[in-house]
Design a protein around this motif. Structure first.
Motif, PDB file in Angstrom:
ATOM      1  N   GLY A  97       0.805  -1.213   0.000  1.00  0.00           N
ATOM      2  CA  GLY A  97       0.000   0.000   0.000  1.00  0.00           C
ATOM      3  C   GLY A  97       0.843   1.270   0.000  1.00  0.00           C
ATOM      4  N   ALA A  98       2.076   1.185   0.504  1.00  0.00           N
ATOM      5  CA  ALA A  98       2.857   2.416   0.630  1.00  0.00           C
ATOM      6  C   ALA A  98       4.365   2.221   0.396  1.00  0.00           C
ATOM      7  CB  ALA A  98       2.620   3.026   2.016  1.00  0.00           C
ATOM      8  N   ASN A 103       6.175   2.159  -2.974  1.00  0.00           N
ATOM      9  CA  ASN A 103       6.300   3.451  -3.634  1.00  0.00           C
ATOM     10  C   ASN A 103       7.476   4.265  -3.096  1.00  0.00           C
ATOM     11  OD1 ASN A 103       4.669   3.925  -5.776  1.00  0.00           O
ATOM     12  ND2 ASN A 103       3.028   4.944  -4.637  1.00  0.00           N
ATOM     13  N   PRO A 119       3.949   9.944  -0.351  1.00  0.00           N
ATOM     14  CA  PRO A 119       3.417   8.636  -0.735  1.00  0.00           C
ATOM     15  C   PRO A 119       2.839   7.897   0.478  1.00  0.00           C
ATOM     16  CG  PRO A 119       5.834   8.603  -0.743  1.00  0.00           C
ATOM     17  CD  PRO A 119       5.425   9.970  -0.322  1.00  0.00           C
ATOM     18  N   GLY A 159      -0.799   5.203   1.902  1.00  0.00           N
ATOM     19  CA  GLY A 159      -1.959   4.390   1.557  1.00  0.00           C
ATOM     20  C   GLY A 159      -3.206   5.272   1.563  1.00  0.00           C
ATOM     21  N   GLU A 160      -4.293   4.707   1.033  1.00  0.00           N
ATOM     22  CA  GLU A 160      -5.522   5.499   0.857  1.00  0.00           C
ATOM     23  C   GLU A 160      -6.072   6.061   2.173  1.00  0.00           C
ATOM     24  OE1 GLU A 160      -8.799   4.361  -2.223  1.00  0.00           O
ATOM     25  OE2 GLU A 160      -9.278   3.472  -0.282  1.00  0.00           O
ATOM     26  N   GLU A 210      -0.588  13.838  -2.273  1.00  0.00           N
ATOM     27  CA  GLU A 210      -0.384  12.428  -1.935  1.00  0.00           C
ATOM     28  C   GLU A 210      -0.034  11.643  -3.206  1.00  0.00           C
ATOM     29  OE1 GLU A 210      -3.218  14.025  -1.611  1.00  0.00           O
ATOM     30  OE2 GLU A 210      -4.743  13.016  -2.831  1.00  0.00           O
ATOM     31  N   LEU A 256      -0.359   7.621  -4.463  1.00  0.00           N
ATOM     32  CA  LEU A 256      -0.859   6.297  -4.061  1.00  0.00           C
ATOM     33  C   LEU A 256      -0.261   5.200  -4.932  1.00  0.00           C
ATOM     34  CD1 LEU A 256      -4.683   7.114  -3.599  1.00  0.00           C
ATOM     35  CD2 LEU A 256      -2.864   7.194  -1.896  1.00  0.00           C
ATOM     36  N   THR A 257      -0.204   3.998  -4.405  1.00  0.00           N
ATOM     37  CA  THR A 257       0.212   2.849  -5.222  1.00  0.00           C
ATOM     38  C   THR A 257      -1.010   2.386  -6.034  1.00  0.00           C
ATOM     39  OG1 THR A 257      -0.428   1.220  -3.556  1.00  0.00           O
ATOM     40  CG2 THR A 257       1.843   2.027  -3.459  1.00  0.00           C
ATOM     41  N   THR A 304      -2.406  -0.288  -5.555  1.00  0.00           N
ATOM     42  CA  THR A 304      -3.244  -1.018  -4.603  1.00  0.00           C
ATOM     43  C   THR A 304      -3.195  -0.270  -3.267  1.00  0.00           C
ATOM     44  OG1 THR A 304      -1.278  -2.359  -4.162  1.00  0.00           O
ATOM     45  CG2 THR A 304      -2.947  -3.314  -5.609  1.00  0.00           C
ATOM     46  N   PRO A 305      -3.898   0.866  -3.178  1.00  0.00           N
ATOM     47  CA  PRO A 305      -3.724   1.740  -2.016  1.00  0.00           C
ATOM     48  C   PRO A 305      -4.517   1.319  -0.769  1.00  0.00           C
ATOM     49  CG  PRO A 305      -5.225   2.759  -3.565  1.00  0.00           C
ATOM     50  CD  PRO A 305      -4.785   1.470  -4.187  1.00  0.00           C
ATOM     51  N   ARG A 306      -5.359   0.292  -0.932  1.00  0.00           N
ATOM     52  CA  ARG A 306      -6.124  -0.164   0.237  1.00  0.00           C
ATOM     53  C   ARG A 306      -6.155  -1.691   0.230  1.00  0.00           C
ATOM     54  NH1 ARG A 306     -10.419   1.225   3.804  1.00  0.00           N
ATOM     55  NH2 ARG A 306     -11.924  -0.451   3.901  1.00  0.00           N
TER      56      ARG A 306
END
Ligand code: TYM
Length: 329
Positions: free
Chosen positions: A21-22, A25, A143, A145-146, A175, A177-178, A180-182
């Motif tokens: 998620g983070a 990145n 960077p 996560g959601e 921000e 995000l990747t 897949t942020p969540r």
């Protein structure tokens, strides 16, 4: 170079939500920016914790992050509480932050529900401390996560308010995000988090992966082996998206829809692929365990560098606010 700033709490073992998620990145972007990663212990003390474990957790988190690929030479990994300035700026930002803005923070509401007996002011003020972290270094990209997006929006709002009142000082950060942020937890019901005990640990070995994944929920409509499934709503398939190469993933999705592949086989392949991704991190972590003292020295020298950066921002801020620009530690 623009400044990238991000933070992570020393609250226990890392999980794949943090990683996919983070952290991935951070590793990807660290050479494109002047990069700061803060181990945010002042945030971590807003929920119950064991004081005697704190220093071990901090060092262990540093080992984990280096094992993930954070670059020792390039990235300034440091410990928040060792840099005066974070708390000072928080107080200053408190005076330009409307109460209502903090009352809207969903993470505060969640955590307050989770820790009903310890809803302290620090927990409420957590997002302002986060804004101070970023802005003390004049961070422009963050960077995360959601779940952190609302905190970054608030950071922009605080920068705007400060700039409007005291003159242009802080950038408005963004921000990143990747894909897949969540990442959902193994229960398939809420976000993966250590406190919900629904996580896959970054250091989980193959056996532990199987123990956790073999009993995790899949598409609830798929009761018998011959029932067709829907990968789009299956939590296990969402993990395949993190670690399984595209071709194989297509084949698994097709197999699931036609009942050509059963849930157990699908899970076995997930364990193989997850282990292939996490194994090298775990090997590096084991090597780094022998270098604890060196890593502690790196953190200390990074803390020193951050104290210099913090000093310059705090002096600028105090001057603009009509406070005497003095900095003594
Ligand atoms: P923390 O330690 O709770 O989380 C660290 C990072 O991991 C991300 N993350 C996830 N991403 C996707 N799916 C999940 N299930 C998941 N769980 C965690 C978080 O979004 C975060 O990016 N408040 C921050 C720490 C912080 C900070 C900062 C971040 C303090 N100051 C300044 C950026 C800038 C946090 O949530 O940490």
């Amino acid at each position: 170079m623009k400044v990238l700033f991000t933070g992570i709490q020393p609250t226990g073992e890392l999980h794949i939500g943090n990683y996919f998620g983070a952290i991935k990145n951070w590793v990807r972007l660290q050479h494109q920016y002047e990069t700061y990663v803060s181990i945010v212990d002042l945030h971590a003390i807003t929920i119950p914790y064991e004081p005697s474990e704190m220093q071990n957790r901090i060092l262990n988190l540093a080992l984990n992050l280096y094992a993930c690929g954070i670059d020792r030479e390039n990235t300034t990994l440091f410990v928040q509480s060792e840099v005066p300035g974070h708390a000072d700026l928080t107080w200053i930002f408190n005076t330009v932050t409307p109460l209502g803005d903090l009352e809207r923070m969903t993470q505060f509401k969640d955590k307050a529900r989770q820790h009903r007996k310890n809803v302290n002011v620090g927990l409420f003020d957590y997002p302002v401390l986060q804004a101070s972290d970023i802005l003390l270094y004049k961070g422009e990209v963050v960077p995360v996560g959601e779940d952190q997006v609302q905190h970054i929006e608030l950071t922009r709002e605080i920068a705007r308010r400060f700039n409007a009142r005291f003159g242009n000082t802080f950038p408005e950060c963004k921000e990143i995000l990747t894909e897949t942020p969540r990442i959902m937890g193994l229960d398939g019901e809420s976000k993966m988090s250590k406190s919900k005990n629904n996580h896959i640990g970054l250091l989980d070995d193959k056996e532990t992966l199987w123990k956790k994944i073999s009993v995790a929920k899949t598409d609830p409509a798929r009761i018998r082996r011959n029932d067709p499934g829907n990968p789009d709503i299956c939590n296990i398939f969402s993990y395949h998206r993190l670690v399984t190469p595209e071709e194989e993933r297509k084949e698994i999705a097709e197999g699931c829809r036609t009942a050509g592949i059963g849930c157990i086989d699908c899970k076995k392949r997930l364990v193989e692929n997850m282990h292939r991704e996490l194994g090298p991190i775990q090997e590096r972590y084991n090597e780094l365990l022998l270098e604890k003292d060196t890593i502690a020295d790196i953190l200390e020298s990074n803390n020193e560098h951050c104290r210099e950066v913090a000093k310059s921002t705090i002096l600028e801020v105090k001057e603009k606010m009509g406070l005497k620009p003095v900095w003594k530690i």
